[in-house]
Design an enzyme around this catalytic site. Structure first.
Site, PDB file in Angstrom:
ATOM      1  CB  SER A   1      -0.874  -0.103   1.262  1.00 35.57           C
ATOM      2  OG  SER A   1      -1.241   1.122   1.785  1.00 35.57           O
TER       3      SER A   1
ATOM      4  CB  SER B   1       7.199  10.380  10.549  1.00 35.91           C
ATOM      5  OG  SER B   1       6.327  11.458  10.737  1.00 35.91           O
TER       6      SER B   1
ATOM      7  CE1 TYR C   1       4.077   6.659  11.973  1.00 37.60           C
ATOM      8  CE2 TYR C   1       4.309   9.038  12.155  1.00 37.60           C
ATOM      9  CZ  TYR C   1       4.310   7.890  11.384  1.00 37.60           C
ATOM     10  OH  TYR C   1       4.536   7.982  10.036  1.00 37.60           O
TER      11      TYR C   1
ATOM     12  CE  LYS D   1       7.449   5.924  11.054  1.00 40.34           C
ATOM     13  NZ  LYS D   1       7.692   4.819  10.119  1.00 40.34           N
TER      14      LYS D   1
ATOM     15  CB  THR E   1      -0.652   6.620   1.913  1.00 41.40           C
ATOM     16  OG1 THR E   1      -0.618   6.995   3.294  1.00 41.40           O
ATOM     17  CG2 THR E   1       0.545   7.200   1.192  1.00 41.40           C
TER      18      THR E   1
HETATM   19  N1  LIG Z   1       2.002   8.989   4.090  1.00 43.61           N
HETATM   20  C1  LIG Z   1       2.618   9.923   4.799  1.00 43.61           C
HETATM   21  O1  LIG Z   1       2.329  11.118   4.715  1.00 43.61           O
HETATM   22  C2  LIG Z   1       3.733   9.529   5.725  1.00 43.61           C
HETATM   23  C3  LIG Z   1       4.353  10.550   6.448  1.00 43.61           C
HETATM   24  C4  LIG Z   1       5.412  10.227   7.278  1.00 43.61           C
HETATM   25  C5  LIG Z   1       5.839   8.914   7.360  1.00 43.61           C
HETATM   26  N2  LIG Z   1       5.202   7.936   6.676  1.00 43.61           N
HETATM   27  C6  LIG Z   1       5.701   6.560   6.812  1.00 43.61           C
HETATM   28  O2  LIG Z   1       5.763   5.968   5.536  1.00 43.61           O
HETATM   29  C7  LIG Z   1       5.611   4.555   5.642  1.00 43.61           C
HETATM   30  C8  LIG Z   1       4.528   4.102   4.686  1.00 43.61           C
HETATM   31  O3  LIG Z   1       3.310   4.667   5.105  1.00 43.61           O
HETATM   32  P1  LIG Z   1       2.050   4.891   4.154  1.00 43.61           P
HETATM   33  O4  LIG Z   1       1.617   6.292   4.346  1.00 43.61           O
HETATM   34  O5  LIG Z   1       2.338   4.391   2.802  1.00 43.61           O
HETATM   35  O6  LIG Z   1       0.976   3.981   4.911  1.00 43.61           O
HETATM   36  P2  LIG Z   1       0.118   2.728   4.436  1.00 43.61           P
HETATM   37  O7  LIG Z   1      -0.593   3.068   3.189  1.00 43.61           O
HETATM   38  O8  LIG Z   1      -0.687   2.314   5.617  1.00 43.61           O
HETATM   39  O9  LIG Z   1       1.217   1.633   4.156  1.00 43.61           O
HETATM   40  C9  LIG Z   1       1.885   1.030   5.232  1.00 43.61           C
HETATM   41  C10 LIG Z   1       2.393  -0.321   4.806  1.00 43.61           C
HETATM   42  O10 LIG Z   1       2.934  -0.962   5.975  1.00 43.61           O
HETATM   43  C11 LIG Z   1       2.307  -2.213   6.109  1.00 43.61           C
HETATM   44  N3  LIG Z   1       2.146  -2.637   7.485  1.00 43.61           N
HETATM   45  C12 LIG Z   1       1.516  -1.979   8.489  1.00 43.61           C
HETATM   46  N4  LIG Z   1       1.516  -2.741   9.592  1.00 43.61           N
HETATM   47  C13 LIG Z   1       2.133  -3.897   9.260  1.00 43.61           C
HETATM   48  C14 LIG Z   1       2.414  -5.081   9.966  1.00 43.61           C
HETATM   49  N5  LIG Z   1       2.044  -5.233  11.228  1.00 43.61           N
HETATM   50  N6  LIG Z   1       3.085  -6.070   9.341  1.00 43.61           N
HETATM   51  C15 LIG Z   1       3.448  -5.936   8.044  1.00 43.61           C
HETATM   52  N7  LIG Z   1       3.195  -4.837   7.325  1.00 43.61           N
HETATM   53  C16 LIG Z   1       2.535  -3.836   7.926  1.00 43.61           C
HETATM   54  C17 LIG Z   1       0.928  -2.031   5.500  1.00 43.61           C
HETATM   55  O11 LIG Z   1       0.366  -3.301   5.218  1.00 43.61           O
HETATM   56  P3  LIG Z   1      -1.204  -3.467   4.917  1.00 43.61           P
HETATM   57  O12 LIG Z   1      -1.346  -3.120   3.469  1.00 43.61           O
HETATM   58  O13 LIG Z   1      -1.444  -4.920   5.204  1.00 43.61           O
HETATM   59  O14 LIG Z   1      -1.928  -2.539   5.835  1.00 43.61           O
HETATM   60  C18 LIG Z   1       1.281  -1.201   4.285  1.00 43.61           C
HETATM   61  O15 LIG Z   1       1.770  -2.016   3.246  1.00 43.61           O
HETATM   62  C19 LIG Z   1       5.287   4.287   7.108  1.00 43.61           C
HETATM   63  O16 LIG Z   1       6.465   3.903   7.777  1.00 43.61           O
HETATM   64  C20 LIG Z   1       4.822   5.630   7.614  1.00 43.61           C
HETATM   65  O17 LIG Z   1       5.048   5.769   8.992  1.00 43.61           O
HETATM   66  C21 LIG Z   1       4.148   8.214   5.856  1.00 43.61           C
END
Ligand SMILES: NC(=O)c1ccc[n+]([C@@H]2O[C@H](COP(=O)([O-])OP(=O)(O)OC[C@H]3O[C@@H](n4cnc5c(N)ncnc54)[C@H](OP(=O)(O)O)[C@@H]3O)[C@@H](O)[C@H]2O)c1
Length: 463
Positions: free
Chosen positions: A194, A316, A342, A346, A375
């Site tokens: 995702s 993050s 969180y 991080k 996302t």
């Molecule tokens: N989007 C933002 O603005 C943002 C900002 C700062 C940091 N981040 C960081 O970027 C990274 C990706 O986030 P995202 O926004 O793309 O979120 P996301 O769409 O929720 O994607 C997170 C991914 O991590 C997987 N995941 C979560 N829990 C898990 C578990 N227990 N075991 C295995 N896989 C797991 C999810 O799997 P499932 O598909 O099964 O849920 C998904 O594939 C994260 O580390 C997040 O903290 C994102």
């Protein structure tokens, strides 16, 4: 027939230049008349691959159907396009030179009649010239990564720094296309089903990487494998594990070590929880998924990774406002706040990643943060933020850009560690309250090693 020829001096290897120019999905990056491109055939880009181009010239929209007639990397490709009343043949030839290569681009254009060709020639000439200049800019040697004075100031003033987390901030950074390739490299991405992880997997597969994708949902992992095969011919390997569970994270690490250790590990899986709860081993969940699991994978794979390898921890911007509580890593005291838990986790991953970079001279260990990207994770865990900020959020590809760049660029291997945002190094602290002294980092490292120690030593026993 109109024939135009351009010679482009590129500061990169021939292979990168040919792939970049011949994969017409990159066209909107260097030809402003092309608004969208879809690859119509399954598998890798090569002879027989077909593309559908949507072009706009003034008020007129047109579809062009292209086919790669010949693809001989790293030196030559021929593409033929047909549209309503127009036929185009693009010949791309690349010669290696001392500092990189020279790309020769020859375009033959046939319109319905010779008088139409005479009429359109100056306008076509101008457009092709503009595209050639943009292609030259895309292919020039990469510039060193640096944060200018404005960037430093924005970070220190916090709010202007945060304004750069938006889509508009990404556009203002005016980053060059990523032309580097990962042919044959083994890259592991956690949380690839995702959001940012999926976007990174697609981008890296298109650039020739061999992927291992780690996730907890077998069905979605299989759907991604299928998508990657159709999109780029990549045959990704699935590693199924719920990383909240250190037992499963340990098994994932062992599985990843079985064949060849990766050149790149992207610790991307992460989550923000509204309420405090514990993982199967009794760890606070934000700590377990955002710090313990990635550290466990890092400590399992890092020592076995080849020289020049890279670990990229997705952290993050929230960590900038979040000091650590060394006396309460499990967030047992006070009212639980998901964003604070969180941010703390991080920060732990960032600080201890830096530690690992010092201990492992053969590897680079980076932290990067994506800004604010739209996302499924953000939609689910921060619905109010998502509702208000939606028009300002980056797309997943923009959010994943720096992780992909760190995995592929020379800068990602040369600078051994850093906190990166939009391909520039940033400080780890912008507020005095988050700063840790060396003995505190030692204590943190000790505490975390104690927490994941039993799982690391179980691997030693298994090996
Ligand atoms: N989007 C933002 O603005 C943002 C900002 C700062 C940091 N981040 C960081 O970027 C990274 C990706 O986030 P995202 O926004 O793309 O979120 P996301 O769409 O929720 O994607 C997170 C991914 O991590 C997987 N995941 C979560 N829990 C898990 C578990 N227990 N075991 C295995 N896989 C797991 C999810 O799997 P499932 O598909 O099964 O849920 C998904 O594939 C994260 O580390 C997040 O903290 C994102």
């Amino acid at each position: 027939m109109i024939v135009l020829e351009h010679r482009i001096a590129a500061g990169r290897p021939a292979r990168e230049c040919l792939w970049y120019a011949a994969d017409f999905r990159n066209l909107p990056q260097w030809d402003t008349s092309v608004t969208a491109v879809e690859k119509m055939t399954e598998g890798a880009v090569g002879s027989g691959a077909r593309f559908e181009l949507r072009t706009r010239n003034g008020m007129r929209e047109q579809l062009l159907h292209y086919e790669i007639l010949r693809f001989s990397p790293p030196f030559a490709a021929t593409l033929r396009g047909e549209g309503d009343g127009v036929t185009v043949v693009d010949e791309i030839r690349v010669e290696a030179t001392d500092g990189g290569c020279t790309l020769h681009w020859r375009v033959e254009i046939r319109l319905r009649s010779t008088w139409l060709e005479t009429l359109a020639r100056p306008w076509i000439q101008r457009n092709v010239q503009r595209a050639a200049r943009a292609l030259e800019r895309a292919l020039r040697a990469p510039e060193p990564a640096r944060l200018g004075f404005g960037g430093h100031l924005a970070d220190r003033l916090v709010l202007p720094g945060a304004a750069r987390f938006t889509r508009q901030g990404f556009q203002a950074a005016r980053l060059a296309p990523i032309v580097e390739r990962a042919d044959g490299q083994h890259i592991v991405i956690t949380g690839a089903t995702s959001g940012l992880g999926e976007a990174a997997a697609i981008a890296l597969a298109r650039r020739g990487a061999r992927l291992s994708i780690v996730g907890r949902d077998g069905q979605r992992l299989r759907a991604l494998v299928k998508h990657l095969r159709v999109d780029s011919g990549c045959r990704a390997r699935i590693v199924e594990a719920d990383l909240l569970d250190l037992e499963q994270a340990t098994q994932a690490g062992q599985q990843l070590l079985q064949d060849d250790p990766p050149e790149v590990l992207i610790n991307n899986a992460g989550a923000l929880f509204a309420e405090r709860d514990e993982s199967p081993q009794g760890f606070e969940r934000a700590l377990a998924i955002n710090a313990l699991a990635p550290l466990l994978l890092m400590d399992t794979l890092g020592p076995a990774m080849p020289s020049g390898g890279r670990i990229i921890n997705v952290v993050s911007g929230g960590m900038y406002l979040t000091p650590l509580r060394l006396d309460d890593l499990q967030y047992r005291r006070g009212r639980y706040d998901g964003a604070t838990a969180y941010g703390r986790a991080k920060r732990i991953l960032t600080v201890l990643g830096m530690r690992r970079a010092r201990a492992w001279p053969h590897l680079a260990v980076h932290a990067m943060h994506p800004g604010w990207a739209d996302t499924p994770g953000v939609r689910r865990s921060l619905p109010a933020f998502h509702r208000v900020m939606r028009p300002l959020l980056r797309d997943a590809e923009q959010g994943a850009d720096t992780a992909v760049w760190l995995a592929l660029s020379a800068a990602g291997a040369e600078s051994r560690h850093g906190v990166w945002f939009d391909r520039a190094p940033h400080p780890i602290d912008v507020l005095p309250s988050t700063r840790l002294r060396s003995p505190q980092i030692d204590a943190l490292d000790g505490q975390l090693s104690t927490l994941i120690g039993p799982w690391l030593s179980s691997q030693g026993a298994a090996a």
